[in-house]
Enzyme design. Structure first.
Site, PDB file in Angstrom:
ATOM      1  N   LEU A 372       0.822  -1.201   0.000  1.00 36.12           N
ATOM      2  CA  LEU A 372       0.000   0.000   0.000  1.00 36.12           C
ATOM      3  C   LEU A 372       0.859   1.256   0.000  1.00 36.12           C
ATOM      4  O   LEU A 372       0.499   2.274  -0.583  1.00 36.12           O
ATOM      5  CB  LEU A 372      -0.937   0.000   1.219  1.00 36.12           C
ATOM      6  CG  LEU A 372      -2.005   1.100   1.263  1.00 36.12           C
ATOM      7  CD1 LEU A 372      -2.920   0.992   0.063  1.00 36.12           C
ATOM      8  CD2 LEU A 372      -2.806   0.998   2.551  1.00 36.12           C
ATOM      9  N   ARG A 376      -0.449   3.475  -3.011  1.00 38.02           N
ATOM     10  CA  ARG A 376      -1.129   4.712  -2.634  1.00 38.02           C
ATOM     11  C   ARG A 376      -0.350   5.938  -3.111  1.00 38.02           C
ATOM     12  O   ARG A 376      -0.890   7.045  -3.151  1.00 38.02           O
ATOM     13  CB  ARG A 376      -1.308   4.750  -1.114  1.00 38.02           C
ATOM     14  CG  ARG A 376      -2.301   5.784  -0.633  1.00 38.02           C
ATOM     15  CD  ARG A 376      -2.742   5.527   0.782  1.00 38.02           C
ATOM     16  NE  ARG A 376      -1.624   5.273   1.672  1.00 38.02           N
ATOM     17  CZ  ARG A 376      -1.743   4.707   2.863  1.00 38.02           C
ATOM     18  NH1 ARG A 376      -2.918   4.323   3.292  1.00 38.02           N
ATOM     19  NH2 ARG A 376      -0.691   4.524   3.633  1.00 38.02           N
ATOM     20  N   VAL A 498     -11.526   5.748  -0.245  1.00 38.90           N
ATOM     21  CA  VAL A 498     -10.834   4.477  -0.459  1.00 38.90           C
ATOM     22  C   VAL A 498      -9.371   4.549  -0.025  1.00 38.90           C
ATOM     23  O   VAL A 498      -8.794   5.624   0.094  1.00 38.90           O
ATOM     24  CB  VAL A 498     -10.917   4.047  -1.941  1.00 38.90           C
ATOM     25  CG1 VAL A 498     -12.357   3.833  -2.338  1.00 38.90           C
ATOM     26  CG2 VAL A 498     -10.275   5.078  -2.855  1.00 38.90           C
ATOM     27  N   GLU A 499      -8.771   3.363   0.178  1.00 39.78           N
ATOM     28  CA  GLU A 499      -7.378   3.223   0.600  1.00 39.78           C
ATOM     29  C   GLU A 499      -7.058   4.073   1.836  1.00 39.78           C
ATOM     30  O   GLU A 499      -6.052   4.764   1.901  1.00 39.78           O
ATOM     31  CB  GLU A 499      -6.429   3.567  -0.556  1.00 39.78           C
ATOM     32  CG  GLU A 499      -6.489   2.553  -1.691  1.00 39.78           C
ATOM     33  CD  GLU A 499      -5.391   2.751  -2.715  1.00 39.78           C
ATOM     34  OE1 GLU A 499      -4.402   3.441  -2.414  1.00 39.78           O
ATOM     35  OE2 GLU A 499      -5.520   2.222  -3.816  1.00 39.78           O
ATOM     36  N   GLY A 500      -7.964   4.035   2.792  1.00 34.53           N
ATOM     37  CA  GLY A 500      -7.821   4.838   4.000  1.00 34.53           C
ATOM     38  C   GLY A 500      -8.619   6.117   3.867  1.00 34.53           C
ATOM     39  O   GLY A 500      -8.256   6.985   3.086  1.00 34.53           O
TER      40      GLY A 500
END
Length: 814
Positions: A372, A376, A498-500
């Site tokens: 990630l 990210r 998304v992604e945190g």
């Protein structure tokens, strides 16, 4: 005279600390000064107290045993007591990735030569050809409106994606992939996103956090040889299932399970896992043939060892495996990219299905965090930047095409303000995107910087869309094939979640992770707490603590001296344009490092729960990084004069936001008295930066109204897909802008004639016809004006629908 001697002494000590002179030489210099002060017959009491203070400081500094017994040892015990408990998932997140330029910023003394010395991001000839060829072709195969109506990409686009290897951008060539750089990956996703967010989402997920990346880093050789070629040629379409109804940002709440047991697999009894899970929000899930899934692993029968709870593991499972249900589709704010839930009930797979095999059981969260930290850094920053570029293009052109009160919208200061924000943000975001992707290509896994980029580039992208919608007014809110903003507006919140989720990223991740991961001493000090031999730990802790204290004192002194000298006491690179900004960043970096240390010292484990304080410190770090990226970009481009307004806008914006965050930290500091004292230290002359001025805003806004090919405008729009067909929404905007620009001279001549009374149209007669009849313009000029007006009207017009058309659309959605 005594006060003067004292003032010089204090400033001298501050200079020694600022220069980071080691303790022994510093003590000798101070002692020498006190000897002269004594000889000068100043106040005896003051000199006596100063000598006592010097001895009190010198003894623990020079006599290690005394220091460890009465200072370092008790500090170690206190530190061990107040250190907050860290869960296994938090520990994996802290350990994930690498420290890069964020470490320099945390030091309070960034080495700008190091930043400027990193090689410039470049594409290979093969990567550039892919951007100019297949990527352009794929963009031309789709339209936002068509995708929205069919709720899917057209079949031709799916076939082209698979045939040209868009799912294999990051897969090495030996497995049939493209083996492209992170920078190329970012460029491709960004260009696709300027055409269609759904298209970009479809391509970016397999190349981001997904089976391919996990296999490349952690898969067994057998797994890589089997799956990577199939993923590269599109035989398998992957998805990765992590989020569930009860486990989003808090992965530790995951209740999906995999129990070690024996079962039947392809006619044989083997050791494997019986899986049960429920996941949602899984992109590509509805069409995936290969499912990556995260779950907690248990071994109640001790088939693998003594432990029963083994941690989070990751497995790869074909979606046609018995017990898997893919479920129906989600509609994320009406976006058409494939997304949906899936679940599995009593799904048995062999242990070989675990990514990395048996050795990686229980290491899934570590694997995800490391991957990630790279993914990210690329995908979501690319899509956020793409939104800013599209808004720059359409906002700048529409503000020239659309008129109010007989003048273009761009002439109004109220419009120039959002135009400047759009253009300035687009340039700044692009600089940060490029720098971070290049860091990945240099071998870094920038976990903290990826959180900064994910948060700030998606938020700034959302702000650009809001500004563009304000400029367009009614044109922006009527959905239809001619609306080039509506889908951007609808989908903007998706990247925020998304992604945190962004709230989590800002309040907990950026500073919370950065304070431990990037600080030069904190992580090493924390690790000593778990050392069983206290005496050995205290010796090591003592050494780190002395360095840490020197670091903190140095940053405090630097904050004072850089503030009083307007940054002139710090050495900086650059020219007359950039040097003032380097100096300002030096001052803010020193203040940030000082306040970060004080906050951690005063709050200890409580800082974890003081989310707003943590968020503001994270904001300072973030804007230091964004400003660094802008200066790096300007340097790499050779200090182009045409882009100076963009650099100045970006730096003024970042510096104002960083100073504002510092002021908010101090205003809400745990100790209010100390907060007021620190405010005087950090801002001896008040805040220095108020954000971009009106004049600077007007300069940047004007850049968006320039013709394509202009160097400054192209630096903003670079990498954007721009169709030329006037029947397409962006193509019609381009056509209208150029037609109006080419007829501008004739339009001015006509306006002058109307004002002089030379042209007076009869009732029902057009102004152009009247001017032609009066001989003010000729036939060619008249046709030029008519063409421009028709092009303008095509842009201004919005879509409408018959009742049966709306019913048909409703039927498709249902």
């Amino acid at each position: 005279m005594t006060l003067l001697w004292l003032l010089v002494l204090l400033l001298g000590i501050a200079v020694l600390a600022h220069l980071r002179v080691s303790p022994v030489p510093a003590l000798v210099i101070v002692a020498t000064y006190l000897i002269f002060m004594t000889a000068a017959d100043t106040s005896g009491v003051v000199v006596f107290l100063l000598w006592l203070t010097l001895i009190a400081v010198a003894v623990p500094l020079l006599v290690a045993d005394v220091r460890r017994k009465y200072f370092s040892g008790p500090m170690f015990d206190w530190f061990k007591k107040v250190l907050p408990p860290i869960s296994a998932t938090e520990r994996d997140a802290i350990d994930a990735g690498t420290v890069w330029w964020d470490g320099e910023l945390f030091s309070g003394r960034p080495n700008w030569d190091t930043l400027l010395g990193y090689p410039k991001a470049r594409l290979t000839a093969e990567e550039q050809a892919f951007l100019d060829g297949p990527t352009e072709t794929l963009c031309a195969l789709v339209s936002e409106w068509d995708i929205a109506q069919r709720m899917d990409l057209p079949p031709a686009a799916w076939d082209y994606i698979k045939a040209e290897g868009f799912f294999a951008l990051i897969i090495p060539k030996e497995y049939g992939g493209k083996g492209f750089s992170a920078y190329a990956h970012s460029q491709i996703v960004m260009k696709l996103a300027t055409r269609s967010g759904d298209l970009a989402s479809t391509v970016m997920v397999p190349n981001s956090l997904g089976p391919a990346e996990l296999l490349m880093h952690y898969g067994t050789e057998e797994q890589r040889n089997h799956y990577l070629p199939r993923l590269a040629n599109g035989t398998d379409i992957p998805c990765f299932a992590l989020t569930g109804p009860y486990a989003g940002s808090d992965a530790g709440a995951m209740n999906d399970s995999g129990v070690i047991c024996r079962g039947q697999w392809q006619g044989e009894e083997v050791l494997g896992l019986r899986l049960n899970w429920e996941k949602r929000y899984i992109t590509l899930g509805p069409v995936a043939t290969l499912l990556g899934v995260a779950f907690k692993t248990y071994d109640p029968d001790h088939l693998l060892g003594d432990e029963e709870e083994l941690g989070i593991s990751l497995a790869l499972i074909p979606t046609d495996t018995p017990g898997i249900d893919i479920g129906r589709r989600h509609l994320p704010l009406g976006a058409a990219f494939m997304n949906g839930p899936n679940w599995g009930k009593d799904v048995f797979v062999p242990l070989e299905a675990i990514i990395g095999g048996r050795d990686m059981i229980g290491k899934g969260w570590m694997m995800l965090m490391n991957c990630l930290s790279v993914g990210r850094s690329i995908s979501l920053p690319a899509t956020g930047t793409s939104a800013a570029k599209v808004c720059s293009y359409v906002g700048g052109r529409y503000a020239q095409v659309r008129e109010q009160f007989n003048v273009p919208l761009a002439a109004f200061e109220g419009i120039q303000e959002p135009l400047a924000r759009i253009g300035g943000n687009a340039w700044l975001m692009d600089a940060a995107r490029i720098l971070t992707a290049n860091a990945v290509d240099l071998g870094e896994k920038p976990s903290v910087l990826s959180a900064i980029l994910k948060y700030h580039l998606t938020e700034r992208g959302r702000a650009c869309i809001t500004d563009a919608m304000d400029i367009h007014g009614g044109k922006g809110i009527i959905l239809g094939p001619n609306n080039y903003l509506g889908r951007l507006w609808l989908s903007a919140p998706i990247s925020i979640t998304v992604e945190g989720a962004n709230i989590l990223s800002r309040n907990l991740m950026i500073f919370g992770q950065g304070a431990i991961r990037c600080h030069p001493f904190v992580l090493r000090e924390m690790e000593l707490v778990h050392e069983p031999d206290r005496e050995a730990a205290v010796v090591k802790f003592d050494d780190l603590l002395m360095q840490h204290i020197g670091f903190a004192v140095s940053n405090t002194a630097s904050t004072l001296l850089l503030g009083l000298s307007f940054g002139l006491m710090g050495r900086v690179p650059g020219n007359k344009v950039t040097q003032p900004y380097f100096r300002a960043l030096n001052r803010i970096a020193a203040a940030f490092a000082m306040l970060a240390d004080l906050s951690m010292m005063l709050l200890g484990g409580e800082l974890k729960r003081r989310e707003r304080l943590s968020a503001r410190l994270g904001d300072v770090l973030s804007h230091l990084y964004l400003a660094s990226a802008a200066l790096k970009q300007f340097h790499d481009l050779g200090h182009p004069t045409a882009q100076e307004p963009l650099l100045r806008w970006a730096l003024e914006d970042c510096l104002e936001k960083a100073e504002s965050a510092l002021q908010d930290v101090l205003a809400n500091f745990p100790n209010r008295i100390l907060g007021h004292l620190l405010h005087a230290l950090v801002f001896p002359f008040g805040a220095r930066h108020k954000g971009p001025s009106d004049v600077l805003d007007a300069e940047v806004a004007a850049l968006l109204g320039r013709p394509e090919g202009d160097p400054a405008l192209e630096s903003i729009l670079d990498g954007m897909y721009r169709p030329h067909d006037p029947e397409q929404p962006l193509g019609s905007l381009k056509h209208a802008f150029e037609a109006i620009a080419s007829s501008q001279g004739t339009a001015k001549k006509l306006a002058k004639a109307v004002k002089a009374g030379s042209v007076q149209p009869a009732p029902g007669e057009s102004l152009v016809d009247a001017a032609l009849t009066a001989g003010v313009i000729d036939a060619v000029e008249a046709e030029q004006l008519r063409t421009a007006e028709l092009a303008r009207r095509k842009v201004i017009d919005v879509d409408d629908f018959a009742k049966d058309e709306l019913e048909l659309q409703e039927g498709r959605i249902r």
